[in-house]
Design an enzyme around this catalytic site. Structure first.
Site, short mmCIF file in Angstrom:
data_model
loop_
_atom_site.label_atom_id
_atom_site.label_comp_id
_atom_site.label_asym_id
_atom_site.label_seq_id
_atom_site.Cartn_x
_atom_site.Cartn_y
_atom_site.Cartn_z
N LEU A 174 7.77 -12.69 5.78
CA LEU A 174 7.80 -13.86 4.91
C LEU A 174 8.55 -15.00 5.60
O LEU A 174 9.48 -14.76 6.36
CB LEU A 174 8.48 -13.48 3.59
CG LEU A 174 7.72 -12.41 2.79
CD1 LEU A 174 8.60 -11.79 1.72
CD2 LEU A 174 6.45 -12.99 2.19
N HIS A 198 13.24 0.27 3.36
CA HIS A 198 12.99 0.50 4.79
C HIS A 198 13.35 1.95 5.10
O HIS A 198 14.40 2.44 4.67
CB HIS A 198 13.84 -0.46 5.63
CG HIS A 198 13.61 -0.29 7.10
ND1 HIS A 198 12.48 -0.77 7.73
CD2 HIS A 198 14.34 0.34 8.04
CE1 HIS A 198 12.54 -0.45 9.01
NE2 HIS A 198 13.66 0.23 9.24
C1 GRF Z 1 7.55 3.32 3.25
O1 GRF Z 1 7.97 4.29 4.18
C2 GRF Z 1 8.51 2.16 3.21
O2 GRF Z 1 9.83 2.54 3.43
C3 GRF Z 1 8.02 1.28 4.33
O3 GRF Z 1 6.62 1.39 4.30
C4 GRF Z 1 6.26 2.64 3.70
C5 GRF Z 1 5.37 2.31 2.56
O4 GRF Z 1 4.86 3.45 1.93
N1 GRF Z 1 8.52 -0.05 4.17
P1 GRF Z 1 4.15 3.33 0.51
O5 GRF Z 1 3.05 2.29 0.65
O6 GRF Z 1 5.21 2.88 -0.46
O7 GRF Z 1 3.62 4.69 0.21
#
Ligand code: GRF
Length: 216
Positions: free
Chosen positions: A95, A111
């Site tokens: 962003l 994250h």
């Molecule tokens: C997760 O591991 C999150 O931490 C990261 O991207 C992944 C997304 O997974 N930012 P989902 O789409 O929520 O299943």
């Protein structure tokens, strides 16, 4: 008290979005999901949102000349939904600082590492490669810099000697589905305050137990 209206931004699978939606439906949860937005029309998570009667929107970044124009449209759609908080859940677009500053302390992200370690991509491979004994996941307010900003909640998991990236990712994902709803709940309850680069949580339950790896 009125519920906090939140929008969730996804790009794909949307399992964290599902965890937030499911939590929001539990008795007394202080936030409601008013929008699930994706930059990809084929994001698997959109179907789950629609089945759960949550308004969905697609804003395809490929339709915009630059990041500012894309973020401008994001801002319009999110503002129109009435959302006061944005939850990034596997949203794979950076962003612009303008957008991030406009929504300062009202955008959170999950994250899959213990930030500030392992920012960016391929985090599980890097954790295994580095030989850390613990990794985990972090929910944080975002800042213009990627994977930066005040930390709201973290969960730690051990890295085991036979782990590969997929096994480790699955162990962490289980914890993501716990701490993301927890963070949203704390914010909805008005218990999360940003002070400088840190978050303070009122009436938090903390533990001083250590976790050791390896044992013996
Ligand atoms: C997760 O591991 C999150 O931490 C990261 O991207 C992944 C997304 O997974 N930012 P989902 O789409 O929520 O299943």
């Amino acid at each position: 008290m009125a519920k906090l209206k939140a929008a969730i931004l996804i790009s794909g699978r949307g399992s964290n979005m599902q965890a937030l939606v499911n939590a929001s439906k539990t008795d007394g949860f202080p936030a409601e999901i008013v929008l699930v937005l994706s930059n990809n029309a084929d994001a698997a998570g959109l179907q789950f949102a629609a089945e759960n009667n949550i308004p969905t929107a697609i804003v395809n970044h490929r339709d915009y000349d630059n990041r500012e124009a894309f973020d401008g449209r994001l801002n319009d759609v999110i503002s129109q939904s009435g959302a006061r908080l944005i939850c990034l859940a596997g949203f794979m677009r950076l962003l612009t600082p303008g957008f991030v500053n406009q929504w300062r302390d009202r955008i959170i992200n999950i994250h899959p590492s213990l930030l500030p370690a392992f920012k960016g991509l391929h985090v599980h491979e890097r954790a295994i490669e580095t030989g850390v004994k613990f990794t985990g996941c972090t929910v944080h307010f975002i800042r213009p810099e990627m994977d930066d900003g005040p930390i709201i909640a973290q969960a730690a998991v051990p890295v085991l000697s036979n782990d590969d990236a997929d096994i480790l990712a699955a162990r962490i994902l289980e914890q993501e589905h716990l701490i993301y709803p927890l963070a949203l709940k704390l914010i909805g309850e008005g218990r999360v305050k940003v002070h400088g680069s840190k978050v303070q949580i009122s009436d938090a339950i903390e533990s001083n137990n250590s976790v050791i790896s390896p044992l013996g």
